[in-house]
Design a protein around this motif. Structure first.
Motif, short mmCIF file in Angstrom:
data_model
loop_
_atom_site.label_atom_id
_atom_site.label_comp_id
_atom_site.label_asym_id
_atom_site.label_seq_id
_atom_site.Cartn_x
_atom_site.Cartn_y
_atom_site.Cartn_z
N ARG A 106 8.79 5.96 -16.34
CA ARG A 106 7.94 5.09 -15.50
C ARG A 106 8.39 5.20 -13.89
O ARG A 106 7.68 5.24 -12.87
CB ARG A 106 7.46 3.71 -15.94
CG ARG A 106 6.54 2.88 -14.86
CD ARG A 106 6.60 1.35 -15.20
NE ARG A 106 6.20 1.06 -16.54
CZ ARG A 106 6.50 -0.16 -17.30
NH1 ARG A 106 6.85 -1.10 -16.41
NH2 ARG A 106 6.04 -0.12 -18.25
N MET A 107 9.62 4.75 -13.61
CA MET A 107 10.34 4.85 -12.34
C MET A 107 10.25 6.11 -11.94
O MET A 107 10.27 6.11 -10.51
CB MET A 107 11.71 3.95 -12.69
CG MET A 107 11.74 2.76 -12.98
SD MET A 107 13.36 1.94 -12.84
CE MET A 107 13.15 1.06 -11.21
N ILE A 108 10.63 7.19 -12.41
CA ILE A 108 10.63 8.59 -11.73
C ILE A 108 9.09 8.74 -11.44
O ILE A 108 9.06 9.23 -10.28
CB ILE A 108 10.76 9.55 -12.99
CG1 ILE A 108 12.33 9.56 -13.23
CG2 ILE A 108 10.56 11.03 -12.48
CD1 ILE A 108 12.66 10.40 -14.60
N ASP A 109 8.06 8.28 -12.17
CA ASP A 109 6.83 8.55 -11.72
C ASP A 109 6.58 7.73 -10.35
O ASP A 109 5.70 8.33 -9.62
CB ASP A 109 5.67 8.06 -12.73
CG ASP A 109 5.78 9.00 -13.81
OD1 ASP A 109 5.99 9.95 -13.94
OD2 ASP A 109 5.17 8.77 -15.04
N GLU A 110 6.95 6.50 -10.47
CA GLU A 110 6.59 5.52 -9.37
C GLU A 110 7.59 5.82 -8.08
O GLU A 110 7.21 5.50 -6.98
CB GLU A 110 6.55 4.21 -9.86
CG GLU A 110 5.44 3.88 -10.76
CD GLU A 110 5.48 2.63 -11.39
OE1 GLU A 110 6.28 1.77 -11.00
OE2 GLU A 110 4.45 2.22 -12.15
N ARG A 111 8.90 5.96 -8.28
CA ARG A 111 9.71 5.86 -7.35
C ARG A 111 10.38 7.20 -7.10
O ARG A 111 11.45 7.29 -6.14
CB ARG A 111 10.77 4.67 -7.67
CG ARG A 111 10.09 3.18 -7.57
CD ARG A 111 11.21 2.48 -8.38
NE ARG A 111 10.55 1.17 -8.43
CZ ARG A 111 11.00 0.17 -7.60
NH1 ARG A 111 11.80 0.47 -6.55
NH2 ARG A 111 10.60 -1.02 -7.75
N GLY A 112 10.33 7.87 -7.92
CA GLY A 112 11.46 9.27 -8.06
C GLY A 112 11.37 9.97 -6.77
O GLY A 112 12.22 10.71 -6.29
N GLN A 113 9.95 10.30 -6.19
CA GLN A 113 9.82 11.10 -5.26
C GLN A 113 10.38 10.60 -3.94
O GLN A 113 11.17 11.16 -3.05
CB GLN A 113 8.49 11.67 -4.94
CG GLN A 113 8.31 12.80 -3.94
CD GLN A 113 9.02 13.80 -4.21
OE1 GLN A 113 8.90 14.49 -5.58
NE2 GLN A 113 9.77 14.49 -3.36
N ALA A 114 10.21 9.39 -3.67
CA ALA A 114 10.78 8.44 -2.71
C ALA A 114 12.39 8.68 -2.68
O ALA A 114 12.86 8.76 -1.67
CB ALA A 114 10.33 6.96 -2.91
N ASP A 115 12.83 8.18 -3.87
CA ASP A 115 14.32 8.31 -4.11
C ASP A 115 14.91 9.84 -3.47
O ASP A 115 16.03 9.83 -2.98
CB ASP A 115 14.71 7.91 -5.50
CG ASP A 115 16.12 8.22 -5.69
OD1 ASP A 115 17.02 7.32 -5.03
OD2 ASP A 115 16.82 9.00 -6.27
N ARG A 116 14.25 10.91 -4.20
CA ARG A 116 14.60 12.14 -3.71
C ARG A 116 14.69 12.52 -2.34
O ARG A 116 15.49 12.80 -1.66
CB ARG A 116 13.58 13.42 -4.58
CG ARG A 116 14.07 14.72 -4.21
CD ARG A 116 12.95 15.78 -4.89
NE ARG A 116 13.03 17.02 -4.60
CZ ARG A 116 12.58 17.29 -3.40
NH1 ARG A 116 11.91 16.90 -2.60
NH2 ARG A 116 12.94 18.62 -3.11
N SER A 117 13.51 11.88 -1.70
CA SER A 117 13.37 12.15 -0.22
C SER A 117 14.28 11.68 0.57
O SER A 117 14.83 12.11 1.76
CB SER A 117 11.98 11.71 0.34
OG SER A 117 11.02 12.43 -0.42
N ILE A 303 10.53 -0.58 -3.30
CA ILE A 303 10.76 0.88 -3.12
C ILE A 303 11.60 1.13 -1.86
O ILE A 303 11.00 0.50 -0.81
CB ILE A 303 9.59 1.62 -3.36
CG1 ILE A 303 9.02 1.28 -4.81
CG2 ILE A 303 9.74 3.32 -3.13
CD1 ILE A 303 7.77 2.09 -5.01
N TRP A 304 12.43 1.77 -2.03
CA TRP A 304 13.13 2.36 -0.60
C TRP A 304 12.35 3.40 -0.02
O TRP A 304 12.27 4.62 -0.74
CB TRP A 304 14.49 2.91 -0.88
CG TRP A 304 15.49 1.46 -1.21
CD1 TRP A 304 15.68 0.96 -2.41
CD2 TRP A 304 15.91 0.73 -0.27
NE1 TRP A 304 16.77 -0.30 -2.27
CE2 TRP A 304 16.66 -0.33 -0.89
CE3 TRP A 304 16.01 0.36 1.25
CZ2 TRP A 304 17.55 -1.43 -0.31
CZ3 TRP A 304 16.56 -0.59 1.80
CH2 TRP A 304 17.27 -1.60 1.02
N THR A 305 12.24 3.51 1.06
CA THR A 305 11.41 4.43 1.92
C THR A 305 12.14 4.66 3.36
O THR A 305 13.03 3.70 3.62
CB THR A 305 10.02 4.15 2.20
OG1 THR A 305 10.02 3.08 3.36
CG2 THR A 305 9.20 3.74 1.06
#
Length: 379
Positions: A106-117, A303-305
């Motif tokens: 679930r966290m990958i779906d919701e936060r994964g892309q933001a964390d990767r960026s 969420i970190w942005t």
């Protein structure tokens, strides 16, 4: 086997110092100085990997070491949590399954892309000088609380012990060797990253780790640990760091301090005991920010942005009579849908009990998949 090797960066030059060490029978720790660790479990028919390195090059370095001890294929990659520095290299192993907890999925779906960026700009050194990162990894299988994987005659157990470093952390237990892979729930002489943490719950997860009484433990960061005394010291030190951080920030909030004043006071209080830890300067701004939110009653980490990182930098700039926090110097490179009802809170009996009794399928198709023997027929 206990040897030092060297990882290469994208330019092919020698970079981070790593070690590849057998810490239990056919259980290996690939430990990266200043980076994320990867575990290797060799079974009768296949290999299971725990955490995947941040880049394909890192994964290839692990594969090169695996090839020196076995010719068996990697069939499973288990991700202990969703952070990019431990997961983005997963595809390079070409596994049959990439496995996480349901909460990590679930966290990958919701936060994964933001964390990767954010990862490359926050911590370029962790990514071996890469200019681009691999695509976001998505698990092919997940489980609610625990599952077992058969590697032929060897069983490996995956368990979510409660919230800690993230909401969905998993530990990997190899009962016949007494080896535990803790992910970032445990760090050895490294300041844990707490930006996505649950600081009240994390020490309880550490108590559950101690209940396994492992002979060897590979932490998410720092050198692998062999022997009960060294393991107890590292787990206790991790808990001490977390409790000191949490309680100091809570006291500052009770005194009415703002975020900047809380950061100044907390860092001053912690410097003596922890300033020598790896990643201490890098992680403290995010650690204090999360502890500050939790002290104010914010249960689910924000969420970190890029914008939030900059807001934190602005809030802390010039804090204390010392240099700015490392992550915010100009020369640096560049809401969960769950409720507490979704979070498993295991007792010690749940952790140490019979594997079949502890096995709980997830809802729907994923739960059915979790119960089956994961070793393909004829492997």
């Amino acid at each position: 086997m206990n040897k030092n090797v060297t990882a290469k960066n994208d330019a092919g030059t020698l970079d981070k110092k790593v070690s590849f060490r057998e810490i239990g029978r056919d259980c290996y720790a690939f430990c990266v100085e200043g980076g994320s660790n990867t575990g290797v479990v060799v079974g009768e028919n296949s290999v299971l990997v725990v955490d995947a390195q941040p880049t394909a090059n890192g994964a290839e370095a692990v594969l090169a070491e695996i090839a020196k001890v076995t010719d068996k294929p990697v069939k499973h990659v288990v991700l202990t949590h969703y952070h990019a520095d431990s997961s983005l290299g997963a595809a390079a192993f070409e596994p049959g399954e990439i496995i996480t907890s349901d909460l990590t999925k679930r966290m990958i779906d919701e936060r994964g892309q933001a964390d990767r960026s954010l990862s490359l700009s926050r911590s370029p050194d962790l990514f071996d000088g890469a200019k681009r990162l691999p695509a976001q990894i998505r698990p092919t299988m997940s489980f609610a609380s625990s599952m077992s994987i058969s590697l032929g005659r060897r069983e490996v157990r995956l368990m979510h012990l409660g919230r800690g470093h993230t909401m969905g952390d998993v530990v990997v237990w190899v009962p016949d060797a007494g080896v535990l892979f803790s992910g970032d729930l445990v760090a050895n002489q490294v300041a844990s990253y707490c930006g996505d943490a649950h600081l009240t719950d994390w020490p309880r997860a550490l108590n559950r780790i101690v209940a396994f009484r492992p002979n060897a433990l590979m932490p998410g960061r720092g050198k692998a640990l062999v022997g009960a005394e060294r393991i107890d010291q590292a787990v206790s030190a991790t808990a001490g760091f977390l409790v000191f951080l949490r309680d100091t920030v809570f006291s500052c909030v009770q005194e009415g301090k703002g975020l900047r004043g809380t950061y100044t006071a907390t860092k001053a209080a912690m410097d003596t005991a922890f300033a020598a830890y790896g990643d201490y300067e890098r992680n403290m701004p995010f650690n204090v920010a999360r502890a500050y939110d939790e002290a104010q009653g914010l249960d689910i980490p924000q969420i970190w942005t890029t914008e939030r990182d900059q807001d934190l930098a602005d809030a802390l700039r010039g804090a204390a009579a010392q240099a700015e926090p490392e992550m915010f110097r100009e020369d640096s490179a560049g809401d969960d849908a769950g409720s507490d009802a979704d979070v498993l809170d295991l007792s010690l009996e749940d952790v140490t009990g019979d594997a079949e009794a502890a096995e709980r399928p997830a809802d729907g198709a994923e739960g059915e998949k979790s119960e089956r023997n994961l070793e393909p027929a004829g492997a």
